[in-house]
Design an enzyme around this catalytic site. Structure first.
Site, mmCIF file in Angstrom:
data_model
loop_
_atom_site.group_PDB
_atom_site.id
_atom_site.type_symbol
_atom_site.label_atom_id
_atom_site.label_comp_id
_atom_site.label_asym_id
_atom_site.label_seq_id
_atom_site.Cartn_x
_atom_site.Cartn_y
_atom_site.Cartn_z
ATOM 1 N N ARG A 122 0.821 -1.229 0.000
ATOM 2 C CA ARG A 122 0.000 0.000 0.000
ATOM 3 C C ARG A 122 0.848 1.270 0.000
ATOM 4 N NH1 ARG A 122 -2.670 -3.356 3.527
ATOM 5 N NH2 ARG A 122 -4.455 -4.354 2.525
ATOM 6 N N LYS A 144 2.913 11.951 -10.679
ATOM 7 C CA LYS A 144 2.035 11.116 -11.511
ATOM 8 C C LYS A 144 2.790 9.847 -11.882
ATOM 9 C CE LYS A 144 -1.013 14.266 -14.049
ATOM 10 N NZ LYS A 144 -1.390 14.697 -15.422
ATOM 11 N N GLU A 186 9.085 19.933 -24.031
ATOM 12 C CA GLU A 186 8.388 20.175 -22.751
ATOM 13 C C GLU A 186 8.972 21.392 -22.028
ATOM 14 O OE1 GLU A 186 5.637 18.745 -21.863
ATOM 15 O OE2 GLU A 186 5.597 16.696 -22.681
ATOM 16 N N LYS A 222 6.976 23.802 -12.606
ATOM 17 C CA LYS A 222 6.085 22.654 -12.391
ATOM 18 C C LYS A 222 5.790 22.458 -10.904
ATOM 19 C CE LYS A 222 4.933 17.972 -13.680
ATOM 20 N NZ LYS A 222 5.223 16.740 -14.422
ATOM 21 N N GLU A 232 -4.676 17.803 -10.528
ATOM 22 C CA GLU A 232 -5.168 18.299 -11.808
ATOM 23 C C GLU A 232 -6.672 18.553 -11.867
ATOM 24 O OE1 GLU A 232 -3.060 16.698 -15.265
ATOM 25 O OE2 GLU A 232 -4.881 16.963 -16.452
ATOM 26 N N ARG A 236 -3.250 22.758 -12.885
ATOM 27 C CA ARG A 236 -2.321 21.759 -13.435
ATOM 28 C C ARG A 236 -2.668 21.422 -14.895
ATOM 29 N NH1 ARG A 236 0.566 16.506 -10.475
ATOM 30 N NH2 ARG A 236 1.812 15.954 -12.277
ATOM 31 N N ASN A 240 -0.928 20.871 -19.926
ATOM 32 C CA ASN A 240 -1.336 20.147 -21.135
ATOM 33 C C ASN A 240 -1.285 21.006 -22.397
ATOM 34 O OD1 ASN A 240 -1.828 17.753 -19.719
ATOM 35 N ND2 ASN A 240 -3.859 18.467 -19.120
ATOM 36 N N HIS A 243 -1.040 19.382 -25.726
ATOM 37 C CA HIS A 243 -1.159 17.934 -25.535
ATOM 38 C C HIS A 243 -2.434 17.327 -26.128
ATOM 39 C CE1 HIS A 243 2.405 18.285 -23.146
ATOM 40 N NE2 HIS A 243 2.354 17.039 -22.726
ATOM 41 N N HIS A 247 -1.719 14.152 -28.410
ATOM 42 C CA HIS A 247 -2.156 12.771 -28.184
ATOM 43 C C HIS A 247 -2.785 12.199 -29.445
ATOM 44 C CE1 HIS A 247 -2.174 13.685 -23.634
ATOM 45 N NE2 HIS A 247 -1.052 13.106 -23.991
ATOM 46 N N HIS A 259 6.396 11.578 -28.258
ATOM 47 C CA HIS A 259 5.575 12.508 -27.478
ATOM 48 C C HIS A 259 6.062 13.961 -27.597
ATOM 49 C CE1 HIS A 259 2.911 13.920 -24.362
ATOM 50 N NE2 HIS A 259 3.941 14.422 -23.710
HETATM 51 P P1 NAD Z 1 12.225 6.631 -21.904
HETATM 52 O O1 NAD Z 1 12.265 6.403 -20.451
HETATM 53 O O2 NAD Z 1 11.738 5.517 -22.752
HETATM 54 O O3 NAD Z 1 13.664 7.081 -22.405
HETATM 55 C C1 NAD Z 1 13.887 7.291 -23.782
HETATM 56 C C2 NAD Z 1 15.025 6.400 -24.284
HETATM 57 O O4 NAD Z 1 16.266 6.893 -23.789
HETATM 58 C C3 NAD Z 1 14.937 4.957 -23.829
HETATM 59 O O5 NAD Z 1 15.368 4.138 -24.879
HETATM 60 C C4 NAD Z 1 15.932 4.892 -22.681
HETATM 61 O O6 NAD Z 1 16.460 3.611 -22.494
HETATM 62 C C5 NAD Z 1 16.984 5.837 -23.151
HETATM 63 N N1 NAD Z 1 17.771 6.504 -22.128
HETATM 64 C C6 NAD Z 1 17.345 7.018 -20.955
HETATM 65 N N2 NAD Z 1 18.310 7.701 -20.361
HETATM 66 C C7 NAD Z 1 19.402 7.608 -21.152
HETATM 67 C C8 NAD Z 1 20.711 8.135 -21.079
HETATM 68 N N3 NAD Z 1 21.064 8.942 -20.092
HETATM 69 N N4 NAD Z 1 21.578 7.836 -22.075
HETATM 70 C C9 NAD Z 1 21.195 7.076 -23.114
HETATM 71 N N5 NAD Z 1 19.963 6.566 -23.262
HETATM 72 C C10 NAD Z 1 19.082 6.841 -22.283
HETATM 73 O O7 NAD Z 1 11.313 7.879 -22.269
HETATM 74 P P2 NAD Z 1 11.246 9.398 -21.769
HETATM 75 O O8 NAD Z 1 11.184 10.193 -23.008
HETATM 76 O O9 NAD Z 1 12.254 9.706 -20.753
HETATM 77 O O10 NAD Z 1 9.840 9.430 -21.038
HETATM 78 C C11 NAD Z 1 8.657 9.100 -21.718
HETATM 79 C C12 NAD Z 1 7.698 8.477 -20.751
HETATM 80 O O11 NAD Z 1 7.467 9.386 -19.671
HETATM 81 C C13 NAD Z 1 6.351 8.170 -21.340
HETATM 82 O O12 NAD Z 1 5.949 6.883 -20.957
HETATM 83 C C14 NAD Z 1 5.438 9.223 -20.736
HETATM 84 O O13 NAD Z 1 4.104 8.767 -20.603
HETATM 85 C C15 NAD Z 1 6.086 9.473 -19.416
HETATM 86 N N6 NAD Z 1 5.816 10.804 -18.857
HETATM 87 C C16 NAD Z 1 5.356 10.886 -17.588
HETATM 88 C C17 NAD Z 1 5.086 12.110 -17.002
HETATM 89 C C18 NAD Z 1 4.630 12.202 -15.583
HETATM 90 O O14 NAD Z 1 4.271 13.274 -15.115
HETATM 91 N N7 NAD Z 1 4.642 11.115 -14.854
HETATM 92 C C19 NAD Z 1 5.293 13.289 -17.733
HETATM 93 C C20 NAD Z 1 5.782 13.182 -19.033
HETATM 94 C C21 NAD Z 1 6.030 11.935 -19.581
HETATM 95 MG MG MG Z 2 3.939 15.737 -21.891
#
Ligand code: NAD
Ligand code: MG
Length: 356
Positions: A122, A144, A186, A222, A232, A236, A240, A243, A247, A259
């Protein structure tokens, strides 16, 4: 090194550190937040060979008992199956309520680890160590967490704030230009929403030389928004910006458009629409479009307004018959507008008008 504090609505606060060398000092840093305990250090198959050992050693040297769990790199790991295996791994390591999960990776690892930490027993504590620009400026902050279902992205998740965020900017040097551009989208978004100085770094400056400044500015904005509206219901939603079209673009491209790139196109559309509707001055609009382009991001949308509107209307962000869209008023200020779903196609059409 920049240090910021995010205060959660229930009065707890957590530090967000951005700087160089944190991989090697994370053990000592974490020790000041969490007493030595069992740690599950979670990473992916791209990040682990580069950075896992240094983080593991630093944690072990500080007295933590470290287990590791490495998942396949990529969005596919944000699945119920991988989530289940991570929970089993926590149990296998006999983790208790007082133990800690650490996400070392991009947004995928952060979302997956945060969700598992929020569910296991939990809820146990977790720490974010973002290694992508996107995660550093956005995903790692705000609590999130989620995994995807076959029916759509982020459909299973919860709000679970981390106990700390440590971003070692040195790790960003191994990202591809495409991944850096995803994060830049972003960050530029944050500039348009509320930080004209941050916007200017992308407009005139050298973003690669200014990563610490960029990340801390984005985090600061943020944090303010999340503190005011953690779940949100109100402000918040501003985050978006771009966005709603993004999407739809991601879906229509079968997720071939990433994205951040989709957000860039979405922001360009909302910018054109705001100019057309007299909300945003034409020159400010040009500055936004030029800045997106200058940072190797697209402003051209390959899809039509009707097909995008169809997807937006079934998007989870569309509450009942209305949808909240974000429109820029000037660089550093945006407005939320509630529109009937039926008028979203006209808004998208305005956003596509005049694109080359
Ligand atoms: P990711 O975690 O897939 O990383 C992108 C790529 O880079 C992957 O192949 C990863 O292995 C590689 N990588 C990561 N760090 C590296 C480094 N230092 N050197 C070399 N390669 C590296 O994707 P992302 O773009 O970081 O994040 C996208 C995800 O985040 C999505 O699933 C999205 O929904 C989520 N997200 C969440 C929030 C939130 O508020 N929780 C906000 C925005 C996005
Ligand atoms: Mg985003």
């Amino acid at each position: 090194m920049k240090k910021q504090i995010l205060t959660t609505p229930n009065g707890e606060s957590y530090p967000i550190l951005t700087g160089t060398g944190l991989l090697d000092t994370c053990g000592a840093e974490i020790q000041s937040v969490v007493k030595p305990c069992r740690v599950m250090l979670v990473s992916d198959t791209n990040v682990a060979p580069l950075y896992l050992e240094r983080a593991r050693k630093s944690l072990a040297d500080a007295g933590f008992s470290v287990n590791t769990h490495v998942v396949s790199a990529g969005e596919e790991s944000k699945s119920v199956t991988v989530f289940g295996a991570l929970l089993e791994s926590f149990a296998e390591a006999k983790m208790t309520r007082t133990d800690l999960a650490i996400a070392l990776g991009g947004g995928v690892i952060g979302d997956l680890t945060g969700f598992a930490a929020g569910c296991y027993l939990r809820g146990i504590r977790f720490i974010q160590m973002p290694t992508t620009l996107l995660s550093a400026v956005d995903a790692s902050v705000g609590g999130k967490t989620a995994v995807n279902l076959t029916h759509g992205k982020n459909l299973a998740g919860l709000f679970h704030q981390p106990s700390a965020v440590y971003c070692d900017v040195d790790t960003l040097s191994t990202l591809t230009p495409h991944e850096m551009a995803d994060g830049a989208a972003e960050a530029i978004k944050t500039g348009i929403l509320g930080d004209p100085e941050l916007f200017k770094i992308y407009e005139n400056g050298n973003p690669l030389a200014d990563l610490e400044e960029i990340i801390s500015r984005a985090v600061s904005y943020k944090s303010r928004i999340v503190t005011e509206d953690p779940e949100e219901h109100g402000v918040r939603k501003l985050l978006n910006l771009g966005h709603t079209p993004a999407h739809a673009i991601e879906r229509l491209s079968d997720f071939k458009i990433s994205h951040g790139h989709a957000v860039a196109i979405g922001m360009a559309m909302m910018t054109r629409a705001a100019v057309k509707r007299g909300i945003l001055d034409k020159n400010e609009g040009m500055r936004i479009l030029n800045t997106i382009t200058r940072n190797n991001l697209p402003v051209y949308c390959p899809f039509g307004a009707a097909e995008m509107a169809k997807i937006a209307s079934i998007d989870k962000k569309a509450a009942a018959s209305e949808i909240t869209v974000i429109l820029p008023e000037r660089i550093g200020q945006c407005r939320m507008e509630k529109l009937p779903i039926s008028s979203i196609e006209a808004l998208f059409a305005d956003g596509l008008e005049g694109q080359e």
